[in-house]
Design a protein around this motif. Structure first.
Motif, PDB file in Angstrom:
ATOM      1  N   GLN A  96       0.833  -1.200   0.000  1.00  0.00           N
ATOM      2  CA  GLN A  96       0.000   0.000   0.000  1.00  0.00           C
ATOM      3  C   GLN A  96       0.866   1.248   0.000  1.00  0.00           C
ATOM      4  OE1 GLN A  96      -2.495  -0.563   3.454  1.00  0.00           O
ATOM      5  NE2 GLN A  96      -4.065  -1.662   2.297  1.00  0.00           N
ATOM      6  N   TRP A  97       1.903   1.240   0.802  1.00  0.00           N
ATOM      7  CA  TRP A  97       2.837   2.365   0.871  1.00  0.00           C
ATOM      8  C   TRP A  97       3.509   2.577  -0.482  1.00  0.00           C
ATOM      9  CZ3 TRP A  97       8.359   2.110   3.169  1.00  0.00           C
ATOM     10  CH2 TRP A  97       8.896   3.407   3.242  1.00  0.00           C
ATOM     11  N   LEU A  98       3.847   1.471  -1.140  1.00  0.00           N
ATOM     12  CA  LEU A  98       4.513   1.534  -2.424  1.00  0.00           C
ATOM     13  C   LEU A  98       3.642   2.215  -3.476  1.00  0.00           C
ATOM     14  CD1 LEU A  98       6.948   0.684  -4.155  1.00  0.00           C
ATOM     15  CD2 LEU A  98       5.804  -1.505  -4.524  1.00  0.00           C
ATOM     16  N   ILE A  99       2.353   1.933  -3.455  1.00  0.00           N
ATOM     17  CA  ILE A  99       1.431   2.498  -4.430  1.00  0.00           C
ATOM     18  C   ILE A  99       1.101   3.955  -4.119  1.00  0.00           C
ATOM     19  CG2 ILE A  99      -0.904   2.322  -5.385  1.00  0.00           C
ATOM     20  CD1 ILE A  99      -0.707  -0.693  -4.992  1.00  0.00           C
ATOM     21  N   GLN A 100       0.993   4.269  -2.836  1.00  0.00           N
ATOM     22  CA  GLN A 100       0.521   5.598  -2.429  1.00  0.00           C
ATOM     23  C   GLN A 100       1.631   6.628  -2.344  1.00  0.00           C
ATOM     24  OE1 GLN A 100      -1.497   4.869   1.266  1.00  0.00           O
ATOM     25  NE2 GLN A 100      -3.090   3.606   0.349  1.00  0.00           N
ATOM     26  N   ASP A 101       2.838   6.225  -2.011  1.00  0.00           N
ATOM     27  CA  ASP A 101       3.933   7.166  -1.794  1.00  0.00           C
ATOM     28  C   ASP A 101       4.792   7.277  -3.047  1.00  0.00           C
ATOM     29  OD1 ASP A 101       6.404   8.409  -0.979  1.00  0.00           O
ATOM     30  OD2 ASP A 101       5.829   8.016   1.086  1.00  0.00           O
ATOM     31  N   ALA A 102       4.751   8.427  -3.699  1.00  0.00           N
ATOM     32  CA  ALA A 102       5.515   8.627  -4.937  1.00  0.00           C
ATOM     33  C   ALA A 102       7.015   8.596  -4.674  1.00  0.00           C
ATOM     34  CB  ALA A 102       5.122   9.954  -5.578  1.00  0.00           C
ATOM     35  N   GLY A 103       7.422   8.964  -3.455  1.00  0.00           N
ATOM     36  CA  GLY A 103       8.843   8.998  -3.122  1.00  0.00           C
ATOM     37  C   GLY A 103       9.471   7.622  -3.230  1.00  0.00           C
ATOM     38  N   ILE A 104       8.921   6.647  -2.512  1.00  0.00           N
ATOM     39  CA  ILE A 104       9.471   5.288  -2.549  1.00  0.00           C
ATOM     40  C   ILE A 104       9.245   4.650  -3.916  1.00  0.00           C
ATOM     41  CG2 ILE A 104       7.374   4.208  -1.639  1.00  0.00           C
ATOM     42  CD1 ILE A 104       9.105   2.175  -0.250  1.00  0.00           C
ATOM     43  N   HIS A 105       8.171   5.074  -4.571  1.00  0.00           N
ATOM     44  CA  HIS A 105       7.817   4.496  -5.879  1.00  0.00           C
ATOM     45  C   HIS A 105       8.865   4.819  -6.937  1.00  0.00           C
ATOM     46  CE1 HIS A 105       5.141   2.761  -8.827  1.00  0.00           C
ATOM     47  NE2 HIS A 105       5.208   3.857  -9.566  1.00  0.00           N
ATOM     48  N   TYR A 106       9.541   5.950  -6.798  1.00  0.00           N
ATOM     49  CA  TYR A 106      10.533   6.349  -7.802  1.00  0.00           C
ATOM     50  C   TYR A 106      11.955   6.439  -7.242  1.00  0.00           C
ATOM     51  CZ  TYR A 106       6.499   7.547 -10.677  1.00  0.00           C
ATOM     52  OH  TYR A 106       5.333   7.477 -11.397  1.00  0.00           O
ATOM     53  N   LEU A 107      12.096   6.863  -5.977  1.00  0.00           N
ATOM     54  CA  LEU A 107      13.430   7.072  -5.423  1.00  0.00           C
ATOM     55  C   LEU A 107      14.196   5.763  -5.259  1.00  0.00           C
ATOM     56  CD1 LEU A 107      15.584   8.875  -4.198  1.00  0.00           C
ATOM     57  CD2 LEU A 107      14.410   8.702  -1.992  1.00  0.00           C
ATOM     58  N   ILE A 108      13.593   4.779  -4.610  1.00  0.00           N
ATOM     59  CA  ILE A 108      14.281   3.508  -4.382  1.00  0.00           C
ATOM     60  C   ILE A 108      14.608   2.795  -5.692  1.00  0.00           C
ATOM     61  CG2 ILE A 108      14.099   1.220  -3.327  1.00  0.00           C
ATOM     62  CD1 ILE A 108      12.637   2.458  -1.026  1.00  0.00           C
ATOM     63  N   PRO A 109      13.678   2.739  -6.670  1.00  0.00           N
ATOM     64  CA  PRO A 109      14.049   2.145  -7.957  1.00  0.00           C
ATOM     65  C   PRO A 109      15.224   2.860  -8.629  1.00  0.00           C
ATOM     66  CG  PRO A 109      11.679   2.296  -7.791  1.00  0.00           C
ATOM     67  CD  PRO A 109      12.232   3.032  -6.614  1.00  0.00           C
ATOM     68  N   ALA A 110      15.274   4.180  -8.482  1.00  0.00           N
ATOM     69  CA  ALA A 110      16.386   4.933  -9.063  1.00  0.00           C
ATOM     70  C   ALA A 110      17.706   4.514  -8.416  1.00  0.00           C
ATOM     71  CB  ALA A 110      16.157   6.430  -8.887  1.00  0.00           C
ATOM     72  N   LEU A 111      17.693   4.343  -7.107  1.00  0.00           N
ATOM     73  CA  LEU A 111      18.904   3.923  -6.399  1.00  0.00           C
ATOM     74  C   LEU A 111      19.296   2.502  -6.791  1.00  0.00           C
ATOM     75  CD1 LEU A 111      18.136   5.386  -2.851  1.00  0.00           C
ATOM     76  CD2 LEU A 111      19.676   6.305  -4.577  1.00  0.00           C
ATOM     77  N   LEU A 112      18.300   1.620  -6.923  1.00  0.00           N
ATOM     78  CA  LEU A 112      18.590   0.242  -7.324  1.00  0.00           C
ATOM     79  C   LEU A 112      19.088   0.182  -8.765  1.00  0.00           C
ATOM     80  CD1 LEU A 112      15.673  -1.799  -5.697  1.00  0.00           C
ATOM     81  CD2 LEU A 112      18.088  -1.792  -5.063  1.00  0.00           C
ATOM     82  N   ALA A 113      18.612   1.091  -9.596  1.00  0.00           N
ATOM     83  CA  ALA A 113      19.110   1.149 -10.973  1.00  0.00           C
ATOM     84  C   ALA A 113      20.601   1.462 -10.968  1.00  0.00           C
ATOM     85  CB  ALA A 113      18.335   2.194 -11.765  1.00  0.00           C
ATOM     86  N   VAL A 114      21.017   2.356 -10.066  1.00  0.00           N
ATOM     87  CA  VAL A 114      22.437   2.706  -9.953  1.00  0.00           C
ATOM     88  C   VAL A 114      23.250   1.498  -9.498  1.00  0.00           C
ATOM     89  CG1 VAL A 114      24.107   4.125  -8.694  1.00  0.00           C
ATOM     90  CG2 VAL A 114      21.979   5.145  -9.528  1.00  0.00           C
ATOM     91  N   THR A 115      22.752   0.792  -8.472  1.00  0.00           N
ATOM     92  CA  THR A 115      23.509  -0.363  -7.962  1.00  0.00           C
ATOM     93  C   THR A 115      23.558  -1.494  -8.994  1.00  0.00           C
ATOM     94  OG1 THR A 115      21.559  -1.344  -6.862  1.00  0.00           O
ATOM     95  CG2 THR A 115      22.881   0.235  -5.597  1.00  0.00           C
ATOM     96  N   ALA A 116      22.481  -1.644  -9.780  1.00  0.00           N
ATOM     97  CA  ALA A 116      22.478  -2.666 -10.831  1.00  0.00           C
ATOM     98  C   ALA A 116      23.497  -2.327 -11.918  1.00  0.00           C
ATOM     99  CB  ALA A 116      21.082  -2.796 -11.431  1.00  0.00           C
ATOM    100  N   VAL A 117      23.610  -1.051 -12.253  1.00  0.00           N
ATOM    101  CA  VAL A 117      24.618  -0.618 -13.220  1.00  0.00           C
ATOM    102  C   VAL A 117      26.015  -0.924 -12.687  1.00  0.00           C
ATOM    103  CG1 VAL A 117      25.665   1.399 -14.330  1.00  0.00           C
ATOM    104  CG2 VAL A 117      23.179   1.133 -14.315  1.00  0.00           C
ATOM    105  N   CYS A 118      26.201  -0.764 -11.378  1.00  0.00           N
ATOM    106  CA  CYS A 118      27.490  -1.112 -10.760  1.00  0.00           C
ATOM    107  C   CYS A 118      27.790  -2.592 -10.989  1.00  0.00           C
ATOM    108  CB  CYS A 118      27.457  -0.813  -9.259  1.00  0.00           C
ATOM    109  SG  CYS A 118      27.391   0.945  -8.853  1.00  0.00           S
ATOM    110  N   GLY A 119      26.770  -3.431 -10.812  1.00  0.00           N
ATOM    111  CA  GLY A 119      26.959  -4.862 -11.040  1.00  0.00           C
ATOM    112  C   GLY A 119      27.313  -5.164 -12.484  1.00  0.00           C
ATOM    113  N   ILE A 120      26.658  -4.478 -13.408  1.00  0.00           N
ATOM    114  CA  ILE A 120      26.949  -4.671 -14.829  1.00  0.00           C
ATOM    115  C   ILE A 120      28.382  -4.246 -15.146  1.00  0.00           C
ATOM    116  CG2 ILE A 120      26.356  -3.900 -17.157  1.00  0.00           C
ATOM    117  CD1 ILE A 120      23.454  -3.625 -16.174  1.00  0.00           C
TER     118      ILE A 120
END
Length: 214
Positions: A96-120
């Motif tokens: 529910q928090w994930l759907i309602q809160d725009a911050g976690i909905h975009y901020l955490i994926p952005a951070l994970l995108a960075v860490t995934a690029v590090c893995g690549i």
């Protein structure tokens, strides 16, 4: 509960049981025996081994490869964050928090995108660096690939929490990672602590760690 969620949980249970077997084996082997005369503090040696000895300036060669060290640290942060998100994904309040809160909905994926690029980047470095290719084996590539894909799947899951296809893919990637973890180098998640303890014990006993003046 979806079938893929059940499969992922079963994979996690299998992973836990196998890692527990490794842990019990470590315990069964017991503490290291050192017959030299004790001249230092084992406790201080173990503390130094797990904290300050992990800093790049105190490692054998990490200080010569600071970009790779930074990529590795970020990659590990992304992995542990993805594990936490996996556990939280089974709780209604988180979804529910994930759907309602725009911050976690975009901020955490952005951070994970960075860490995934590090893995690549680390994966590609193993492919093109001659020195790394010499002692890299298939397990190194698979461990990196499965972990990176899990982070990417987590990122997409957070961006599309209502997409059934994405949810199923997310739990499939999680299941694959959990099943592989006890079989390959990823089980260093467990052996890291015993290895650092043994190092701290050895050098702490001999009054080598922590170094004088540190």
């Amino acid at each position: 509960m979806m079938i893929t969620q059940i499969v992922a949980l079963l994979a996690l249970a299998i992973c836990f049981v196998l890692l527990l077997a490794h842990f019990l084996r470590i315990i069964h082997l017991g503490k290291p025996n050192d017959y030299s005369e004790k001249s230092g503090s084992v406790a201080r040696g173990v503390a130094y081994s797990n904290v300050r000895a992990m800093m790049p300036q105190n490692k054998e060669s990490a200080y010569l490869h600071l970009p790779s060290y930074a990529l590795g640290m970020l990659f590990h942060i992304g992995t542990f964050s993805s594990f936490l998100i996996f556990i939280l994904s089974f709780f209604k309040f988180f979804n529910q928090w994930l759907i309602q809160d725009a911050g976690i909905h975009y901020l955490i994926p952005a951070l994970l995108a960075v860490t995934a690029v590090c893995g690549i980047c680390l994966f590609v470095k193993r492919l093109v660096n001659k020195n790394l290719k010499y002692f890299t084996n298939p397990d190194d590539y698979l461990s990196n690939a499965f972990t990176t894909l899990f982070q990417i799947a987590t990122c997409l899951y957070l961006l599309m929490p209502a997409c059934t296809i994405m949810i199923n893919m997310y739990y499939v990637f999680a299941a694959v990672l959990f099943l592989y973890m006890p079989l390959g180098k990823l089980k260093h998640l467990l052996y890291y602590f015993s290895a650092r303890y043994h190092l701290g014990f050895f050098y702490g006993w001999r009054n080598v760690w922590p170094p004088k003046g540190k």
